[in-house]
Design an enzyme around this catalytic site. Structure first.
Site, PDB file in Angstrom:
ATOM      1  NE  ARG A 172      -3.549  -2.541   0.144  1.00  0.00           N
ATOM      2  CZ  ARG A 172      -3.279  -3.528  -0.676  1.00  0.00           C
ATOM      3  NH1 ARG A 172      -2.768  -3.164  -1.061  1.00  0.00           N
ATOM      4  NH2 ARG A 172      -3.881  -4.372  -0.230  1.00  0.00           N
ATOM      5  CB  SER A 222      -9.381  -2.063   4.638  1.00  0.00           C
ATOM      6  OG  SER A 222      -9.454  -3.222   3.628  1.00  0.00           O
ATOM      7  CD  GLU A 292      -5.509   0.053   2.469  1.00  0.00           C
ATOM      8  OE1 GLU A 292      -5.038  -0.693   2.916  1.00  0.00           O
ATOM      9  OE2 GLU A 292      -6.328   0.431   1.535  1.00  0.00           O
TER      10      GLU A 292
HETATM   11  C1  LIG Z   1     -15.666  -0.626  -0.508  1.00  0.00           C
HETATM   12  C2  LIG Z   1     -14.239  -0.554  -0.857  1.00  0.00           C
HETATM   13  C3  LIG Z   1     -13.054  -1.459  -1.489  1.00  0.00           C
HETATM   14  C4  LIG Z   1     -12.287  -1.477  -1.237  1.00  0.00           C
HETATM   15  N1  LIG Z   1     -11.161  -2.638  -2.145  1.00  0.00           N
HETATM   16  C5  LIG Z   1      -9.578  -2.205  -1.952  1.00  0.00           C
HETATM   17  C6  LIG Z   1      -8.771  -3.402  -2.272  1.00  0.00           C
HETATM   18  O1  LIG Z   1      -9.493  -4.485  -1.644  1.00  0.00           O
HETATM   19  N2  LIG Z   1      -7.649  -2.967  -2.513  1.00  0.00           N
HETATM   20  C7  LIG Z   1      -7.205  -1.757  -2.265  1.00  0.00           C
HETATM   21  O2  LIG Z   1      -6.243  -1.408  -2.081  1.00  0.00           O
HETATM   22  N3  LIG Z   1      -7.789  -0.566  -2.027  1.00  0.00           N
HETATM   23  C8  LIG Z   1      -9.311  -0.686  -1.964  1.00  0.00           C
HETATM   24  N4  LIG Z   1      -9.881   0.458  -1.768  1.00  0.00           N
HETATM   25  C9  LIG Z   1      -9.129   1.346  -2.027  1.00  0.00           C
HETATM   26  C10 LIG Z   1      -9.358   2.212  -2.990  1.00  0.00           C
HETATM   27  O3  LIG Z   1     -10.767   1.793  -3.547  1.00  0.00           O
HETATM   28  C11 LIG Z   1      -8.197   2.144  -3.146  1.00  0.00           C
HETATM   29  O4  LIG Z   1      -7.304   2.200  -2.557  1.00  0.00           O
HETATM   30  C12 LIG Z   1      -7.963   2.788  -4.551  1.00  0.00           C
HETATM   31  O5  LIG Z   1      -6.390   2.413  -5.180  1.00  0.00           O
HETATM   32  C13 LIG Z   1      -7.940   4.600  -4.817  1.00  0.00           C
HETATM   33  O6  LIG Z   1      -8.498   4.787  -5.996  1.00  0.00           O
HETATM   34  P1  LIG Z   1      -9.136   6.526  -5.597  1.00  0.00           P
HETATM   35  O7  LIG Z   1      -8.903   6.554  -7.355  1.00  0.00           O
HETATM   36  O8  LIG Z   1      -9.914   6.524  -4.777  1.00  0.00           O
HETATM   37  O9  LIG Z   1      -7.886   7.600  -5.097  1.00  0.00           O
HETATM   38  P2  LIG Z   1      -8.713   8.716  -4.195  1.00  0.00           P
HETATM   39  O10 LIG Z   1      -9.173   8.383  -2.964  1.00  0.00           O
HETATM   40  O11 LIG Z   1      -9.496   9.452  -5.010  1.00  0.00           O
HETATM   41  O12 LIG Z   1      -7.079   9.102  -4.064  1.00  0.00           O
HETATM   42  C14 LIG Z   1      -6.332   8.184  -3.007  1.00  0.00           C
HETATM   43  C15 LIG Z   1      -4.896   9.044  -2.816  1.00  0.00           C
HETATM   44  O13 LIG Z   1      -4.429   8.509  -4.245  1.00  0.00           O
HETATM   45  C16 LIG Z   1      -4.065  10.147  -4.477  1.00  0.00           C
HETATM   46  N5  LIG Z   1      -4.006   9.861  -6.340  1.00  0.00           N
HETATM   47  C17 LIG Z   1      -4.762   9.586  -6.929  1.00  0.00           C
HETATM   48  N6  LIG Z   1      -4.882   9.876  -8.180  1.00  0.00           N
HETATM   49  C18 LIG Z   1      -3.872   9.911  -8.100  1.00  0.00           C
HETATM   50  C19 LIG Z   1      -3.080  10.683  -9.212  1.00  0.00           C
HETATM   51  N7  LIG Z   1      -3.691  10.132 -10.336  1.00  0.00           N
HETATM   52  N8  LIG Z   1      -1.364  10.423  -9.302  1.00  0.00           N
HETATM   53  C20 LIG Z   1      -0.977  10.774  -7.892  1.00  0.00           C
HETATM   54  N9  LIG Z   1      -1.854  10.777  -7.261  1.00  0.00           N
HETATM   55  C21 LIG Z   1      -2.687   9.846  -7.095  1.00  0.00           C
HETATM   56  C22 LIG Z   1      -4.833  10.625  -3.356  1.00  0.00           C
HETATM   57  O14 LIG Z   1      -3.855  12.516  -3.777  1.00  0.00           O
HETATM   58  C23 LIG Z   1      -4.853  10.754  -2.167  1.00  0.00           C
HETATM   59  O15 LIG Z   1      -3.752  10.410  -1.421  1.00  0.00           O
HETATM   60  C24 LIG Z   1     -11.102   0.214  -1.574  1.00  0.00           C
HETATM   61  C25 LIG Z   1     -12.628   0.712  -0.931  1.00  0.00           C
HETATM   62  C26 LIG Z   1     -13.849   0.418  -1.076  1.00  0.00           C
HETATM   63  C27 LIG Z   1     -14.667   2.001  -0.742  1.00  0.00           C
END
Ligand SMILES: Cc1cc2nc3c(=O)[nH]c(=O)nc-3n(C[C@H](O)[C@H](O)[C@H](O)COP(=O)(O)OP(=O)(O)OC[C@H]3O[C@@H](n4cnc5c(N)ncnc54)[C@H](O)[C@@H]3O)c2cc1C
Length: 299
Positions: A172, A222, A292
């Site tokens: 992560r 998580s 996380e």
């Molecule tokens: C129901 C549910 C289940 C999930 N299951 C998992 C799982 O199984 N495994 C897992 O790893 N995660 C899981 N997640 C967490 C999440 O979906 C992941 O961490 C995902 O990768 C976040 O992507 P996002 O686009 O929503 O990022 P955001 O929430 O929009 O941003 C998260 C971080 O990434 C940064 N960021 C976003 N885009 C960029 C970019 N283009 N360049 C640089 N930085 C950037 C942001 O600044 C922020 O710090 C889950 C979430 C939910 C709600």
């Protein structure tokens, strides 16, 4: 600032005082001064150059699925990729996706083109750009396994290519979590596969998610990273916190690793619950939990 932003991304792609509760899966968070949705790599670069020249804080977000924005919102410009930067190109065993492409959409393309290796990510509700920051992973797979190259915008406004090694992926974690770098375009190297087998794995994992995770409530997945040698959910349950509530935020009784928004939670409810869980688990087991979910803005 609003007019200058409009000049770059177009009037339809600038929102002022936009509640972040509408753009995060936790469904909490106060207003961002500006929420902009660039349409290209060049527009991302120009928005950041503008913010830097005006000393206005900025942050890039994807689908807000790992984000807790404070109730008083974010003073500055939130740059959101998921709206207008979702293109996906498939050539042979290579997929190139813009940062705002949802992992589910990339996985659908992989399935369509009979490419294996992306199944683990099909049910993660984030963008592929967000997945670079977190090295998102599930069920034994992680982005590190399939990323071959990432187009990065650095702090000086330069666009450069990072290899898998340059990304310094860890659990992560990646270089993006430490340096002010933005993932703009991601290249994946996948393997030839069989459509039915890929679909069967995706269906199996989707079933495991919906049976184990409280997907019916808003959350950020998580809440805590997995501590070495333990499971966060088990430690939280052992500490007697199953179903524990602060305001509208609750430790899920279906999966203790999830803090959920059960009833109009505020960001402060969620933040205080996270702190309470950390403290109680440490007192109970001596294990330190690390969130996380990423906190930002004013609480
Ligand atoms: C129901 C549910 C289940 C999930 N299951 C998992 C799982 O199984 N495994 C897992 O790893 N995660 C899981 N997640 C967490 C999440 O979906 C992941 O961490 C995902 O990768 C976040 O992507 P996002 O686009 O929503 O990022 P955001 O929430 O929009 O941003 C998260 C971080 O990434 C940064 N960021 C976003 N885009 C960029 C970019 N283009 N360049 C640089 N930085 C950037 C942001 O600044 C922020 O710090 C889950 C979430 C939910 C709600």
């Amino acid at each position: 600032m609003k007019e200058l932003l409009k000049n770059i991304v177009g009037a339809d792609n600038v929102l002022a005082d936009e509640p972040m509760s509408a753009h995060t899966t936790f469904k909490v968070g106060g207003p961002a001064d500006y929420l902009v949705s660039p349409r290209s790599i060049e527009e991302v670069r120009d928005v950041i150059a503008l913010c830097n020249s005006q000393s206005v804080p900025w942050m890039v977000i994807g689908n807000g699925s790992n984000l807790l924005v404070g109730d008083r919102g974010y003073r500055g410009v939130m740059i959101r990729t998921v709206e207008n930067m979702q293109q996906i190109f498939v050539t042979g065993k290579t997929i190139v996706a813009q940062a705002g492409a949802l992992l589910s959409a990339v996985a659908r393309q992989a399935l369509k083109h009979e490419l294996a290796g992306m199944e683990f990510a099909a049910g993660i509700p984030g963008t592929i750009g967000g997945a670079m920051m977190m090295n998102a992973g599930a069920y034994g797979g992680e982005m590190k396994d399939i990323v071959s190259q990432v187009t990065i915008l650095n702090e000086n406004g330069q666009i450069c290519q990072y290899t898998n090694e340059d990304m310094a992926f860890g659990y992560r974690d990646s270089v993006l979590a430490h340096d002010r770098l933005i993932a703009l375009e991601i290249t994946l190297g996948l393997e030839e596969g069989n459509r039915d087998e890929i679909a069967a794995i995706m269906n199996d994992l989707a079933g495991r998610r919906s049976s184990k995770q409280p997907l019916e409530y808003p959350s950020a997945g998580s809440t805590f990273k997995r501590p070495e040698g333990y499971f966060a959910g088990a430690l939280i349950e052992q500490a007697g916190l199953k179903g524990y509530r602060i305001g509208g935020a609750m430790v899920s009784d279906k999966h203790c690793g999830f803090v959920i928004n059960i009833d109009h939670a505020t960001a402060d409810d969620v933040r205080r619950l996270i702190e309470h869980v950390k403290k109680t688990v440490f007192e109970n087991s001596g294990v330190e939990l690390t969130p996380e979910v990423r906190l930002t803005g004013e609480f």
